[in-house]
Design a protein around this motif. Structure first.
Motif, short mmCIF file in Angstrom:
data_model
loop_
_atom_site.label_atom_id
_atom_site.label_comp_id
_atom_site.label_asym_id
_atom_site.label_seq_id
_atom_site.Cartn_x
_atom_site.Cartn_y
_atom_site.Cartn_z
N ALA A 191 -1.40 9.74 -4.96
CA ALA A 191 -1.66 8.77 -3.87
C ALA A 191 -3.00 8.62 -3.77
O ALA A 191 -3.71 7.56 -3.31
N HIS A 192 -3.85 9.70 -3.78
CA HIS A 192 -5.25 9.55 -3.65
C HIS A 192 -5.73 8.77 -4.86
O HIS A 192 -6.78 7.84 -4.48
N ARG A 203 0.46 13.78 -4.02
CA ARG A 203 -0.79 13.86 -2.96
C ARG A 203 -1.79 13.33 -3.84
O ARG A 203 -2.83 12.60 -3.80
N GLY A 216 -5.07 5.28 -4.15
CA GLY A 216 -5.39 4.51 -2.80
C GLY A 216 -4.07 4.23 -1.98
O GLY A 216 -4.50 3.46 -0.87
N ALA A 217 -2.99 5.00 -2.09
CA ALA A 217 -1.94 4.66 -1.15
C ALA A 217 -2.21 5.25 0.23
O ALA A 217 -2.74 6.22 0.55
N ASP A 218 -1.65 4.47 1.37
CA ASP A 218 -1.85 4.76 2.68
C ASP A 218 -0.67 5.28 3.29
O ASP A 218 -0.59 5.55 4.48
N ARG A 219 0.47 5.21 2.53
CA ARG A 219 1.57 5.59 2.97
C ARG A 219 2.50 5.97 1.65
O ARG A 219 2.58 5.51 0.68
N GLY A 279 0.71 -1.00 0.05
CA GLY A 279 0.12 -0.01 -0.23
C GLY A 279 0.78 1.24 -0.02
O GLY A 279 0.50 1.97 0.45
N THR A 280 2.08 1.13 -0.57
CA THR A 280 2.98 2.24 -0.63
C THR A 280 3.54 2.91 -1.76
O THR A 280 3.22 2.30 -2.96
N ASP A 294 5.42 10.18 4.72
CA ASP A 294 5.41 9.64 6.02
C ASP A 294 6.75 9.42 6.48
O ASP A 294 7.20 9.39 7.67
#
Length: 274
Positions: free
Chosen positions: A208-209, A205, A212-215, A11-12, A233
Motif C-alpha cells: 500500500a505504501h 502495508r 500510494g493506496a489511501d484505503r 485509490g484502493t 479499512d
C-alpha cells in the motif's frame, strides 16, 4: 525497488486470502442446493494433472473488473510454488503476498529487500525454525499425524487426522509456541506454527505504501487472516472457517451469510461495491 502497479481512480488496494476465501477445492465448495441449480464453475488451479481449485463463473467475470479498478493483491499462506499453480481470470497481479507475508512478489519475483527485512525480524524476535520442528516431531502422536512439513524455510505445519487429535494438545502447543515468538493455528487438517512477525498485514502495508493506496479492503476466513482484516479499512469474512467457528469479529469486519464458493463470489461483489 520497483512499483509496477498503478492505482485506479478509487485509490484502493484490495488484499484477499485465496483458499476458502476466493478459491475453493471440491471438498470446500459447500454446494447444498439441487444439482440442477448448482453454479457453473471455472477451474483456476491444476495439481498433478488434476483440477484442484474453483471459482464460480460469475466470480470469474468479477475478478478482471476488480483488477481494473483497484490494485488487487492475493495474500496467501501458500508457498510461491503453490501460488504459481493458480490462474485467476484477468491480468496476473503485479503484487502478491506468499508464505503468510514471508515473500512479497513483484511481477512474480520475490522482493529481496523485503526478504532481508523479514529475516532480520525473525532472527531477532523468534526461536529458530529448527527448534519448533524438533518440538513438533517430539509431541505429535503418530496415531493422528499424517505429515510434517516446512514452507519456504519460514514456518512449519502438520497434516493431521483432526478427529483423532486431542484439543488439549493444540492448546498446549499454542502456549509453548507463544513463549518463543510463534503462533499456532488449525485450518482444516493442517496445524500451522508461524513466527509471530510473519503476517500478511505487514506485507500488504508495504505494498500500500509503494503504490500510494489511501484505503485497503480485505477478506479472509482463517485465524492467520485476522491481522489482515484488522489492518484493513473495511473487511469481510465468510460464514465458514476458523474465524466463523470462533465467532471472531471486529467493528469494521462484515460477517457474510454465505459459505463455500458462494461466499467467494459475494466477497468479490462487496469489494466492487465498496
Amino acid at each position: 525497488m520497483s512499483t509496477p502497479a498503478t492505482l485506479g481512480t478509487s485509490g484502493t488496494l484490495v488484499a484477499s486470502d485465496l483458499d476458502r476465501t476466493l478459491i475453493y477445492s471440491a471438498g470446500a465448495l459447500h454446494l447444498t442446493g439441487p444439482d440442477a441449480l448448482a453454479p457453473r464453475l471455472l477451474c483456476v488451479e491444476v495439481y498433478e494433472s488434476r483440477p484442484l481449485s474453483y471459482v464460480t463463473e460469475t466470480a470469474a467475470g468479477l475478478l478482471p473488473r476488480l483488477a481494473a479498478e483497484t490494485v488487487f493483491v492475493p495474500a496467501t499462506t501458500r508457498t510461491r510454488e503453490q501460488y504459481g499453480r493458480i490462474r485467476l481470470p484477468g491480468p496476473p497481479p503485479a503484487y502478491a503476498v506468499c508464505a503468510n507475508g514471508g515473500h512479497l512478489l513483484v511481477d512474480g519475483v520475490s522482493d529481496e529487500d523485503w526478504q532481508r527485512r523479514i529475516a532480520r525480524r525473525l532472527a531477532g524476535e523468534c526461536a529458530p525454525l529448527a527448534e519448533i520442528r524438533a518440538h513438533l516431531r517430539a509431541v505429535a502422536d503418530p496415531a493422528w499425524l499424517l505429515k510434517e512439513r516446512t514452507a519456504e524455510d519460514l514456518f512449519a505445519y502438520l497434516v493431521v487426522e483432526r478427529a483423532r487429535m486431542p484439543e488439549e494438545w493444540l492448546e498446549e502447543l499454542a502456549e509453548w509456541a507463544d513463549g518463543r515468538g510463534w503462533s499456532v493455528s488449525l485450518q482444516g487438517r493442517k496445524v500451522y506454527a508461524v513466527p509471530r512477525p510473519l503476517t500478511k498485514s505487514a506485507a500488504v502495508r508495504e505494498i500500500a505504501h509503494r503504490v500510494g493506496a489511501d484505503r485497503v479492503l480485505a477478506a479472509g476466513d482463517s485465524l492467520l487472516d485476522a491481522d489482515l482484516l484488522l489492518a484493513a479499512d473495511r473487511a469481510w469474512r465468510p460464514a465458514h472457517g476458523e474465524l466463523a467457528e470462533t465467532a471472531w469479529s471486529a467493528p469494521h469486519v462484515e460477517l457474510l451469510a454465505e459459505k463455500g464458493v458462494a461466499a467467494g463470489e459475494e466477497i468479490l461483489r462487496r469489494f466492487l461495491a465498496a
